[in-house]
Motif scaffolding. Structure first.
Motif, mmCIF file in Angstrom:
data_model
loop_
_atom_site.group_PDB
_atom_site.id
_atom_site.type_symbol
_atom_site.label_atom_id
_atom_site.label_comp_id
_atom_site.label_asym_id
_atom_site.label_seq_id
_atom_site.Cartn_x
_atom_site.Cartn_y
_atom_site.Cartn_z
ATOM 1 N N SER A 13 0.962 -1.271 -0.077
ATOM 2 C CA SER A 13 0.428 -0.075 0.222
ATOM 3 C C SER A 13 0.993 1.251 -0.142
ATOM 4 C CB SER A 13 -0.947 0.055 1.358
ATOM 5 O OG SER A 13 -0.105 0.126 2.565
ATOM 6 N N TRP B 176 1.586 -4.258 -6.042
ATOM 7 C CA TRP B 176 1.038 -2.908 -5.591
ATOM 8 C C TRP B 176 -0.483 -3.180 -5.623
ATOM 9 C CZ3 TRP B 176 5.844 -3.044 -6.874
ATOM 10 C CH2 TRP B 176 6.794 -2.191 -5.976
ATOM 11 N N GLY B 177 -1.298 -2.843 -4.367
ATOM 12 C CA GLY B 177 -2.672 -2.628 -4.434
ATOM 13 C C GLY B 177 -3.007 -1.525 -5.183
ATOM 14 N N ASP B 178 -2.468 -0.352 -5.344
ATOM 15 C CA ASP B 178 -2.658 0.533 -6.002
ATOM 16 C C ASP B 178 -1.612 1.731 -6.339
ATOM 17 O OD1 ASP B 178 -2.796 1.570 -3.348
ATOM 18 O OD2 ASP B 178 -3.929 3.278 -4.132
ATOM 19 N N ASN C 11 3.728 5.656 -5.356
ATOM 20 C CA ASN C 11 3.884 4.582 -4.298
ATOM 21 C C ASN C 11 4.939 3.554 -4.529
ATOM 22 O OD1 ASN C 11 1.713 5.547 -3.201
ATOM 23 N ND2 ASN C 11 0.171 3.994 -4.105
ATOM 24 N N LEU D 49 -3.167 -2.930 3.235
ATOM 25 C CA LEU D 49 -4.104 -1.744 2.985
ATOM 26 C C LEU D 49 -4.134 -0.881 4.153
ATOM 27 C CD1 LEU D 49 -7.354 -4.038 2.031
ATOM 28 C CD2 LEU D 49 -5.780 -2.939 0.610
ATOM 29 N N THR E 253 -9.940 2.466 0.735
ATOM 30 C CA THR E 253 -8.649 1.809 0.594
ATOM 31 C C THR E 253 -8.241 1.642 -0.509
ATOM 32 O OG1 THR E 253 -7.745 -0.177 1.770
ATOM 33 C CG2 THR E 253 -10.010 -0.561 0.798
ATOM 34 N N ALA E 254 -7.169 1.063 -0.683
ATOM 35 C CA ALA E 254 -6.472 0.960 -2.220
ATOM 36 C C ALA E 254 -6.874 2.306 -2.830
ATOM 37 C CB ALA E 254 -6.685 -0.203 -2.780
ATOM 38 N N THR F 156 -6.040 0.486 -9.441
ATOM 39 C CA THR F 156 -6.032 -0.245 -8.185
ATOM 40 C C THR F 156 -6.550 -1.695 -8.405
ATOM 41 O OG1 THR F 156 -7.470 0.084 -6.167
ATOM 42 C CG2 THR F 156 -8.648 0.433 -8.430
ATOM 43 N N SER G 97 -13.790 0.612 2.335
ATOM 44 C CA SER G 97 -13.320 -0.411 3.336
ATOM 45 C C SER G 97 -13.984 -1.389 3.793
ATOM 46 C CB SER G 97 -12.407 0.455 4.468
ATOM 47 O OG SER G 97 -11.314 1.093 3.970
#
Length: 242
Positions: A41, A67-69, A81, A140, A148-149, A177, A217
């Protein structure tokens, strides 16, 4: 689902507990499958965790980074990020370059970039079209708006269920994302939440019938995996569990 909520005394304790949990799950994955996958995250909260991970002795060749986003900026941009994670952690350990899978942000069209990451995930995990991978550790955060993300309130990304990655929207600015289904198929999901400004969103996310469109979330509830909410005292002070 196995759900755990822990309220830690301060952000230092939050980082230490996160480190313990991440190390446990990475080592468990390597022991069981000879590879560990983790989705990172962004934001300020996980940076000390990444700095702590840079000091660990791990079989780095067996760890795969996703990566989540990601913000739709170049990888050398201060808001990236990927840049933050590289500076805090990834460039400081002998991780093979092939093990690092940043979200592509050099495409002119974010839709194309999201589709490219979707394909990369499917290829890495050797998936059929309708399959969803099981990422070992999904890190997250949560914004004070409950996102989130890059799954922001009342955005189209919340409804995407047939893709692994899609375009998020932050006040008209595109993001890339991971989608709700891939997040929820993770083996271990760890929310790291710090700050008094998160109390209101947490109260809604933890309510019996949350408004998932307003507080995204609350869409995170894995059917099979573990869900960990690690909160500092400032964030978790008013929760019944605290």
């Amino acid at each position: 689902m196995s759900k755990h909520i822990e309220v830690l005394p301060d952000t230092g304790a939050l980082i230490q507990r996160s480190l313990e949990l991440v190390l446990e799950k990475l080592r468990q994955a390597i022991a069981e499958r000879d590879v560990a996958t983790i989705a990172l995250s962004g934001g300020s909260t996980p940076k000390p965790l990444y700095e702590a991970l840079a000091q660990q002795d791990l079989p780095w060749d067996k760890i795969q980074i996703f990566w989540g986003d990601e913000r739709f900026v170049s990888h050398d941009h201060p808001d990236s990020n990927a840049r933050m994670a590289r500076q805090a952690w990834l460039d400081k350990v002998p991780l093979p370059a092939a093990n690092i899978h940043p979200m592509p942000t050099d495409d002119a069209d974010p839709v194309d970039a999201a589709a490219k990451y979707d394909r990369e995930l499917r290829q890495f995990f050797n998936l059929d079209r309708d399959e969803i991978p099981h990422i070992d550790v999904m890190l997250l955060g949560m914004g004070d708006d409950g996102h989130t993300a890059s799954l922001f309130p009342h955005t189209e990304a919340l409804q995407v269920c047939d893709l692994l990655a899609t375009v998020g929207n932050k006040d008209g600015q595109p993001r890339i994302t991971m989608t709700v289904p891939i997040i929820n198929e993770s083996r271990t999901i760890i929310f790291m939440v710090a700050g008094e400004n998160k109390q209101n969103a947490l109260s809604h996310v933890f309510s019996p019938n949350p408004d998932t469109s307003t507080y995204p979330s609350s869409l995170v509830h894995p059917e099979h995996g573990e869900l960990w909410w690690l909160l500092d005292q400032a964030a978790g002070a008013n929760l019944p569990q605290a």
